[in-house]
Design an enzyme around this catalytic site. Structure first.
Site, PDB file in Angstrom:
ATOM      1  N   HIS A 162      -5.159 -72.290 -18.882  1.00 26.76           N
ATOM      2  CA  HIS A 162      -6.578 -72.091 -18.378  1.00 26.76           C
ATOM      3  C   HIS A 162      -6.961 -70.391 -17.552  1.00 26.76           C
ATOM      4  O   HIS A 162      -7.654 -69.687 -17.800  1.00 26.76           O
ATOM      5  CB  HIS A 162      -6.990 -72.833 -17.240  1.00 26.76           C
TER       6      HIS A 162
HETATM    7  O1  RIB Z   1      -8.736 -77.439 -14.680  1.00 27.51           O
HETATM    8  C1  RIB Z   1      -7.636 -76.264 -14.754  1.00 27.51           C
HETATM    9  C2  RIB Z   1      -7.847 -75.638 -13.083  1.00 27.51           C
HETATM   10  O2  RIB Z   1      -7.332 -76.207 -12.172  1.00 27.51           O
HETATM   11  C3  RIB Z   1      -6.573 -74.474 -13.200  1.00 27.51           C
HETATM   12  O3  RIB Z   1      -7.215 -73.299 -12.377  1.00 27.51           O
HETATM   13  C4  RIB Z   1      -5.499 -74.952 -12.734  1.00 27.51           C
HETATM   14  O4  RIB Z   1      -4.747 -74.136 -12.113  1.00 27.51           O
HETATM   15  C5  RIB Z   1      -6.035 -76.088 -11.750  1.00 27.51           C
HETATM   16  O5  RIB Z   1      -6.390 -74.948 -10.675  1.00 27.51           O
END
Ligand code: RIB
Ligand code: CA
Length: 314
Positions: A244
């Site tokens: 992500h």
């Molecule tokens: O949903 C994914 C996000 O939530 C990313 O930023 C992961 O590190 C968590 O913070």
């Protein structure tokens, strides 16, 4: 080449946050990292501010200023994600406790002070976790909103649904009120939702190429990814898990890898069923203000090539 950008990274490390921070460390020609501000999210603030410093030391960047920010959301109880990131938030590699100090200044005050002292439009905020610190800074000093060049944030989801509830993505779900403050603030937003991050799977071949970099940061990153992906591999039955947070930094380095459009995005803060949902008017069926550039598509191979190339430069 794009001109060198001044950035602040707001983060809740998190193995994927670590990948984003490492991508920034591998790109000194394009990015000037003014500071890292830790926020409670994946794990407690004590751990996210510890983990941020571990990542700095792993990359031999003890010069980086790390600040601690909010230890809980604006109004809700903190929800964490040890089930994904492990009990330390950075499970996978065996890493030493940090020895570099935290800055004394409260992270929210650092954000405010930096935006006031740097020229208007000079600083980009990169948000990788719940938007609590950013919202607090905007509430404390509304004058800074128009001084932000842009806020590039990982969070939300629409066509892809949610990952912590059927409707909500984790960062927004942890602090929907903070996200609502930020999305209503008028700050220029580039949003990296699950719709794009779920196209970036840590496939075996991609992780192998990172392993071939062979440096201590790359080795540790492989061990982080192998730990981090197990939850999503199990859930989605995919070859690797979605990566992500590095999308935020990759966007600054190679925006041409990404595709999206300006849309209205509003945050659900009332309903228990859909709290934290990002309602994206992708088809422009309303005349609500188009307050965010929502990214939906990405050149996945180009993204991982960039990541691997920059990890090798740390
Ligand atoms: O949903 C994914 C996000 O939530 C990313 O930023 C992961 O590190 C968590 O913070
Ligand atoms: Ca994160």
């Amino acid at each position: 080449m794009l001109e060198r950008r001044k950035i602040i990274i707001d983060t809740d490390p998190g193995q994927d946050d670590a990948a984003a921070i490492m991508l920034a460390f591998g790109s000194p020609a394009e990015l000037e990292l003014l500071g890292i501000t830790a926020v409670a999210g994946n794990v407690s603030l004590a751990l996210t501010s510890r983990n941020a410093r571990i990542i700095c030391e792993l990359c031999d960047r003890r010069d980086t200023k790390v600040f601690a920010g909010a230890d809980k959301p604006l109004v809700r109880k903190l929800v964490t994600a040890e089930h994904v990131h492990g009990k330390t938030g950075l499970d996978g590699p065996v890493l030493d406790e940090p020895t570099m100090p935290l800055q004394d200044q409260y992270a929210v005050d650092f954000i405010v002070e930096t935006l006031r002292s740097e020229p208007a439009g000079a600083v980009t905020l990169c948000a990788l976790g719940p938007l609590t610190n950013v919202a607090l800074a905007f509430q404390k000093a509304p004058d800074i909103v128009e001084r932000v060049r842009e806020l590039v944030m990982m969070g939300g989801g629409f066509f892809e649904g949610g990952n912590i509830t059927p409707a909500a993505e984790f960062n927004i779900y942890v602090d929907p009120e903070a996200a609502d403050v930020v999305f209503r603030s008028g700050v220029p937003i580039v949003m990296m939702p699950l719709d794009v991050t779920h196209r970036l799977l840590t496939r075996k071949e991609r992780v192998k190429r990172i392993a071939e970099v062979g440096t201590p940061p790359a080795k540790a990153m492989v061990e982080m990814l192998e730990f981090f992906e197990r939850f999503d591999v199990e859930k989605y039955g995919s070859d690797g898990g979605p990566l992500h947070d590095p999308t935020v930094i990759a966007y600054l380095l190679k925006p041409e890898l990404f595709e999206g459009r300006n849309c209205n995005v509003e945050i659900e803060v009332k309903s228990e069923l859909t709290a934290g949902m990002t309602v994206v008017d992708w088809w422009h069926v309303t005349d609500r203000k188009r307050n965010a550039k929502v990214i939906r598509f990405v050149d996945a191979d180009g993204f991982f090539e960039l990541l691997t190339e920059r990890f090798a430069k740390i």
